[in-house]
Design an enzyme around this catalytic site. Structure first.
Site, PDB file in Angstrom:
ATOM      1  N   ASP A 189       0.831  -1.215   0.000  1.00 32.07           N
ATOM      2  CA  ASP A 189       0.000   0.000   0.000  1.00 32.07           C
ATOM      3  C   ASP A 189       0.863   1.262   0.000  1.00 32.07           C
ATOM      4  O   ASP A 189       0.512   2.269  -0.624  1.00 32.07           O
ATOM      5  CB  ASP A 189      -0.922   0.009   1.219  1.00 32.07           C
ATOM      6  CG  ASP A 189      -2.006  -1.059   1.117  1.00 32.07           C
ATOM      7  OD1 ASP A 189      -2.244  -1.556   0.000  1.00 32.07           O
ATOM      8  OD2 ASP A 189      -2.595  -1.400   2.162  1.00 32.07           O
ATOM      9  N   SER A 227     -20.940 -23.922 -25.678  1.00 32.29           N
ATOM     10  CA  SER A 227     -21.040 -24.739 -24.475  1.00 32.29           C
ATOM     11  C   SER A 227     -20.505 -26.133 -24.782  1.00 32.29           C
ATOM     12  O   SER A 227     -20.226 -26.469 -25.939  1.00 32.29           O
ATOM     13  CB  SER A 227     -22.491 -24.819 -24.013  1.00 32.29           C
ATOM     14  OG  SER A 227     -23.308 -25.297 -25.062  1.00 32.29           O
ATOM     15  N   LEU A 228     -20.360 -26.972 -23.760  1.00 31.93           N
ATOM     16  CA  LEU A 228     -19.828 -28.323 -23.927  1.00 31.93           C
ATOM     17  C   LEU A 228     -20.915 -29.355 -23.673  1.00 31.93           C
ATOM     18  O   LEU A 228     -21.814 -29.141 -22.869  1.00 31.93           O
ATOM     19  CB  LEU A 228     -18.669 -28.572 -22.953  1.00 31.93           C
ATOM     20  CG  LEU A 228     -17.444 -27.673 -23.071  1.00 31.93           C
ATOM     21  CD1 LEU A 228     -16.401 -28.072 -22.022  1.00 31.93           C
ATOM     22  CD2 LEU A 228     -16.835 -27.764 -24.456  1.00 31.93           C
ATOM     23  N   GLU A 271      -8.718 -30.573 -17.237  1.00 32.03           N
ATOM     24  CA  GLU A 271      -8.722 -29.334 -16.463  1.00 32.03           C
ATOM     25  C   GLU A 271      -9.922 -29.322 -15.527  1.00 32.03           C
ATOM     26  O   GLU A 271     -10.997 -29.813 -15.885  1.00 32.03           O
ATOM     27  CB  GLU A 271      -8.804 -28.123 -17.405  1.00 32.03           C
ATOM     28  CG  GLU A 271      -7.711 -28.078 -18.470  1.00 32.03           C
ATOM     29  CD  GLU A 271      -7.989 -27.030 -19.540  1.00 32.03           C
ATOM     30  OE1 GLU A 271      -8.397 -25.912 -19.185  1.00 32.03           O
ATOM     31  OE2 GLU A 271      -7.829 -27.348 -20.730  1.00 32.03           O
ATOM     32  N   LYS A 286     -13.198 -28.169 -13.870  1.00 39.92           N
ATOM     33  CA  LYS A 286     -14.319 -27.361 -14.366  1.00 39.92           C
ATOM     34  C   LYS A 286     -14.764 -26.427 -13.237  1.00 39.92           C
ATOM     35  O   LYS A 286     -15.505 -26.817 -12.348  1.00 39.92           O
ATOM     36  CB  LYS A 286     -15.475 -28.252 -14.814  1.00 39.92           C
ATOM     37  CG  LYS A 286     -16.607 -27.471 -15.465  1.00 39.92           C
ATOM     38  CD  LYS A 286     -17.701 -28.393 -15.976  1.00 39.92           C
ATOM     39  CE  LYS A 286     -18.788 -27.582 -16.676  1.00 39.92           C
ATOM     40  NZ  LYS A 286     -19.445 -26.614 -15.772  1.00 39.92           N
ATOM     41  N   ASP A 297     -16.640 -23.527 -11.277  1.00 39.28           N
ATOM     42  CA  ASP A 297     -18.039 -23.103 -11.295  1.00 39.28           C
ATOM     43  C   ASP A 297     -18.108 -21.581 -11.218  1.00 39.28           C
ATOM     44  O   ASP A 297     -18.351 -20.991 -10.169  1.00 39.28           O
ATOM     45  CB  ASP A 297     -18.780 -23.745 -10.125  1.00 39.28           C
ATOM     46  CG  ASP A 297     -20.284 -23.753 -10.347  1.00 39.28           C
ATOM     47  OD1 ASP A 297     -20.711 -23.498 -11.484  1.00 39.28           O
ATOM     48  OD2 ASP A 297     -21.025 -24.010  -9.390  1.00 39.28           O
ATOM     49  N   TYR A 347      -9.183 -17.286 -14.112  1.00 35.15           N
ATOM     50  CA  TYR A 347      -8.338 -18.415 -14.496  1.00 35.15           C
ATOM     51  C   TYR A 347      -8.425 -18.591 -16.012  1.00 35.15           C
ATOM     52  O   TYR A 347      -9.513 -18.834 -16.558  1.00 35.15           O
ATOM     53  CB  TYR A 347      -8.799 -19.698 -13.803  1.00 35.15           C
ATOM     54  CG  TYR A 347      -8.455 -19.770 -12.336  1.00 35.15           C
ATOM     55  CD1 TYR A 347      -7.363 -20.512 -11.886  1.00 35.15           C
ATOM     56  CD2 TYR A 347      -9.222 -19.099 -11.395  1.00 35.15           C
ATOM     57  CE1 TYR A 347      -7.053 -20.589 -10.534  1.00 35.15           C
ATOM     58  CE2 TYR A 347      -8.913 -19.166 -10.041  1.00 35.15           C
ATOM     59  CZ  TYR A 347      -7.831 -19.913  -9.617  1.00 35.15           C
ATOM     60  OH  TYR A 347      -7.526 -19.981  -8.279  1.00 35.15           O
ATOM     61  N   LYS A 391     -19.409 -34.245 -15.419  1.00 32.78           N
ATOM     62  CA  LYS A 391     -20.044 -33.646 -14.255  1.00 32.78           C
ATOM     63  C   LYS A 391     -19.984 -34.603 -13.070  1.00 32.78           C
ATOM     64  O   LYS A 391     -20.325 -35.781 -13.203  1.00 32.78           O
ATOM     65  CB  LYS A 391     -21.516 -33.305 -14.570  1.00 32.78           C
ATOM     66  CG  LYS A 391     -21.702 -32.167 -15.568  1.00 32.78           C
ATOM     67  CD  LYS A 391     -21.237 -30.854 -14.978  1.00 32.78           C
ATOM     68  CE  LYS A 391     -21.687 -29.668 -15.813  1.00 32.78           C
ATOM     69  NZ  LYS A 391     -23.071 -29.313 -15.635  1.00 32.78           N
ATOM     70  N   CYS A 412     -56.437 -23.595 -11.326  1.00 33.05           N
ATOM     71  CA  CYS A 412     -55.151 -22.896 -11.447  1.00 33.05           C
ATOM     72  C   CYS A 412     -54.966 -21.940 -10.270  1.00 33.05           C
ATOM     73  O   CYS A 412     -55.850 -21.128  -9.974  1.00 33.05           O
ATOM     74  CB  CYS A 412     -55.104 -22.111 -12.757  1.00 33.05           C
ATOM     75  SG  CYS A 412     -53.642 -21.070 -12.937  1.00 33.05           S
ATOM     76  N   CYS A 441     -55.192 -18.134 -11.887  1.00 32.54           N
ATOM     77  CA  CYS A 441     -56.384 -17.542 -12.510  1.00 32.54           C
ATOM     78  C   CYS A 441     -57.675 -18.262 -12.147  1.00 32.54           C
ATOM     79  O   CYS A 441     -58.749 -17.866 -12.596  1.00 32.54           O
ATOM     80  CB  CYS A 441     -56.221 -17.508 -14.029  1.00 32.54           C
ATOM     81  SG  CYS A 441     -56.221 -19.152 -14.785  1.00 32.54           S
ATOM     82  N   CYS A 497     -53.042 -25.580 -17.015  1.00 28.37           N
ATOM     83  CA  CYS A 497     -54.045 -24.523 -17.099  1.00 28.37           C
ATOM     84  C   CYS A 497     -54.202 -24.197 -18.579  1.00 28.37           C
ATOM     85  O   CYS A 497     -53.210 -23.907 -19.258  1.00 28.37           O
ATOM     86  CB  CYS A 497     -53.579 -23.287 -16.330  1.00 28.37           C
ATOM     87  SG  CYS A 497     -54.618 -21.832 -16.603  1.00 28.37           S
ATOM     88  N   CYS A 528     -53.969 -16.605 -18.795  1.00 25.51           N
ATOM     89  CA  CYS A 528     -53.544 -16.774 -17.403  1.00 25.51           C
ATOM     90  C   CYS A 528     -52.338 -15.878 -17.133  1.00 25.51           C
ATOM     91  O   CYS A 528     -51.347 -15.922 -17.873  1.00 25.51           O
ATOM     92  CB  CYS A 528     -53.174 -18.228 -17.147  1.00 25.51           C
ATOM     93  SG  CYS A 528     -52.471 -18.523 -15.507  1.00 25.51           S
TER      94      CYS A 528
END
Length: 694
Positions: free
Chosen positions: A36, A81-82, A112, A114, A116, A250, A340, A434, A437, A452, A457
């Site tokens: 600093d 996407s994968l 690697e 994954k 989040d 990263y 996953k 419903c 409504c 419904c 609605c």
């Protein structure tokens, strides 16, 4: 260079060096106080000599006034996407397909973690950071450069020495993941909880407010998980606030104007590391899928000890040449897959069961849970899917249950702990009307869902608007839940087309909407009129029509009008469309209210035509299946040639298949073709067929 300039440059180099040690390598060598002090010294010198201040100076990570909003920017190449694998068998099947298409017995992979978080693309010109763009919908993201500059693990510039050592060109793009470390996430939620309690205490001490409804302070809600927190922080309009949170970046991918920079993914990661980017050290170059599976098991065992959230492992083909050969499907690269991890679970109590109404009218029961933490995420609700699922689980209100959360999947109740059932547990009675409504709900023969059927609605309209405005559809930034709720409650929007009739006065009448926000939303709405036909089709919310199907329909028919007039036979000739989807499409366009909506959207100026691909009808009505590795053509090239002549390429063999085109190491598809008596062609015979049809 004069002495003052030399002192400033020396201070900058010193600060950059210690920033890298602290924020990238996690190996600080000096105290915060010393760092600093150097920063204050540099700031004072730059104030004294403003002509020597540079954009990449450590003092310039935060600067300028808060932004009014984020500009949308097209990516240099789509951020796709994968595809996912959820068990060892699916992973090995992916490996088999890769080796079959590559024509190799074994393939080297890079494994690697994954992480989040949220994807980000950084552009460097002349080794200087010039732009940071979020993933967005994969094609267009938001320019968040001012906030990216506050992330200390993002280099503002790359020194000539590091550029030379890394082998990177002066102009390049880096893609990676922005994450919020668990420690910073927990600290952020603690601060929000303290502020929330202070707010409530202050509210209740004011006598004149006794009995009044406490206002909702969404800015004090706890973040559900680090990824949501990171996304919220990165999209904050004030860089000074972003700078107070320790976001990390990263890097995992590098590009130049001409494409790949290095012939191997492993070399790319090493180069990014050498250039000063934070690259996850927990990665491995493996020579086969067995070694990749071993890495996955090791990573799974590490999950709880890591300082950040991971939800799996990404496996990529290491060779760029092989990546090019393997190519892409409609939405994902064939050369990479995300494994996953198994869902995490916890036990908690069901306090109530409520019912939500979706945009198609489907009634979905939801378990309201006693809040429980599952893998760093606070879970208070879980889907119960339908009435049959509640019966199957033998679930009662008050039961203790096991709840699972896996990756992006909505938490779900998987089992009832009957041994813990309390004496006052009670049955849930599915509503006959419903909840929004009060219309009678119906359950069509052969279906598990109650619906419904009232097209007006309010709940259906709200969900339809949110779906229409989503990134994957019309991508109308700012048309979120809070705005949609007000628009529908006040009757300002009664159908999708009414969005395009909104004006500034209508928006300014809403709570928490100012002039700049209103103007920004109107600009977003106007811009959405340029969305391609497939996005419009997706936005309409036709049952069973997702992104991929919408694209196939737009390509096949070229216009909304042709699609609306399509027969069952014409629809079912489109790739991946069978009787159920074709019936849904026809039913949608037969409803008078839907046809009226289409006309209103046409009048509003939406795009109802698609850029037509030049396709002949030589192979019209013929369906091909490709299997194995062809001698000279890649699958993408073979598929393109067949489709160019009007043929259809399917992923599975059936009695309707006209031909199976088989190459080396053809698998089960070839066996099935022989069993069904489907004609089999090699590459030479395919080319002869294409020539004969000319």
């Amino acid at each position: 260079m004069d002495d003052g300039h030399k002192v400033i440059e020396a201070l900058r180099d010193k600060l950059r060096h210690h920033e890298h040690l602290y924020y990238v390598l996690d190996a600080p060598e000096v105290s915060d106080a010393q760092y600093d002090a150097w920063m204050r010294e540099l700031r004072a010198l730059e104030e004294e000599h403003p002509e020597l201040r540079t954009e990449d100076s450590p003092t310039q990570r935060v600067g300028g006034k808060p932004k009014d909003g984020f500009v949308k920017v097209a990516h240099s190449r789509p951020m796709l996407s994968l595809d996912n694998a959820y068990d060892e068998a699916e992973l090995r099947e992916w490996d088999r397909r890769v080796r079959e298409l590559a024509g190799e017995k074994t393939v080297a992979y890079v494994c690697e973690l994954k992480m989040d978080g949220l994807s980000l693309a950084l552009t460097y010109e002349n080794a200087q950071l010039v732009r940071g763009v979020t993933r967005g919908d994969g094609v267009i993201g938001e320019d968040v450069t001012s906030n990216v500059r506050t992330i200390r693990s993002v280099p503002l510039s790359i020194s000539p020495a590091k550029l030379h050592a890394s082998g990177l060109p002066a102009n390049f793009e880096v893609r990676g993941e922005v994450v919020l470390p668990m420690a910073a996430f927990q600290k952020l939620n603690q601060e929000r909880e303290q502020k929330r309690l202070a707010f409530l205490k202050n509210w209740h001490t004011k006598a004149h407010r006794l009995g009044a409804k406490i206002p909702r302070r969404k800015d004090l809600d706890l973040f559900a998980n680090p990824r949501n927190a990171a996304a919220g922080i990165l999209r904050t309009l004030e860089p000074n606030i972003v700078a107070q949170r320790r976001l990390d970046f990263y890097a995992y991918f590098g590009l130049s104007e001409s494409g790949y920079i290095f012939p191997q993914q492993s070399e790319t990661l090493d180069a990014l590391n050498a250039a000063g980017f934070r690259v996850n050290p927990k990665r491995a170059l493996v020579q086969n899928i067995d070694d990749a599976w071993e890495f996955i098991n090791q990573a799974d065992a590490l999950r709880e000890s890591l300082p950040y959230e991971i939800d799996g492992v990404v496996i990529k083909v290491n060779s760029r040449a092989l990546q090019d050969k393997l190519g892409f499907t409609g939405r994902a690269p064939r050369w990479a897959i995300a494994y996953k991890f198994a869902a995490r679970s916890a036990a908690t109590q069901v306090q109530n069961i409520t019912v939500q109404v979706g945009r198609t009218g489907k009634l979905t029961p939801v378990a309201e849970l006693k809040q429980v933490a599952i893998g760093g995420t606070r879970v208070s609700r879980a889907t119960l899917h339908n009435a049959d699922e509640i019966t199957r689980l033998d679930l009662k209100i008050g039961d203790w249950v096991t709840v699972e959360r896996g990756g992006d999947v909505i938490p779900k109740v998987v089992a009832v702990l009957r041994e813990k059932r309390p004496s006052d547990a009670r049955d849930f009675i599915f509503p006959t009307h419903c909840p929004e409504c009060d219309s009678v709900v119906v359950r069509e023969e052969g279906e598990v869902d109650f619906r419904c059927i009232n097209v007006n609605c309010p709940a259906r309209l709200r969900e339809s608007l949110l779906h229409f405005a989503a990134r994957s559809a019309m991508n109308i930034e700012g048309l979120g839940e809070a705005v949609v709720n007000q628009l529908t409650e006040r009757g300002l929007v009664r159908n999708l087309a009414d969005i395009y009739q909104l004006d500034e006065a209508a928006l300014l009448s809403l709570d928490r909407i100012g002039e700049k926000t209103a103007q920004s939303l109107l600009q977003e709405i106007a811009r959405s009129k340029q969305a391609p036909l497939d996005r419009v089709l997706l936005g309409l919310g036709i049952r069973f029509v997702g992104e991929r199907t919408a694209q196939f329909l737009a390509d096949a028919f070229g216009s909304m009008d042709r699609l609306m007039q399509a027969s069952t036979e014409e629809l079912e000739r489109v790739q991946e469309i069978g009787p159920r989807i074709s019936m849904s499409i026809q039913e949608f366009f037969q409803v008078p209210a839907n046809r009226e909506l289409i006309e209103k959207l046409r009048q509003a100026g939406l795009n109802f035509t698609a850029e037509q691909k030049k396709i002949s009808s030589k192979l019209s009505g013929l369906t091909f299946v490709l299997t194995g590795t062809l001698p000279t053509l890649t699958r993408e090239e073979a598929k393109e040639r067949i489709e160019r002549e009007g043929g259809n390429v399917s992923g599975s063999v059936s009695k309707k298949t006209s031909y199976v085109v088989a190459g080396n190491e053809a698998g089960s598809k070839l066996d099935k073709a022989r069993k069904l008596g489907v004609p089999i062609l090699n590459e030479v015979e395919l080319m002869e067929l294409l020539e004969r049809r000319r």
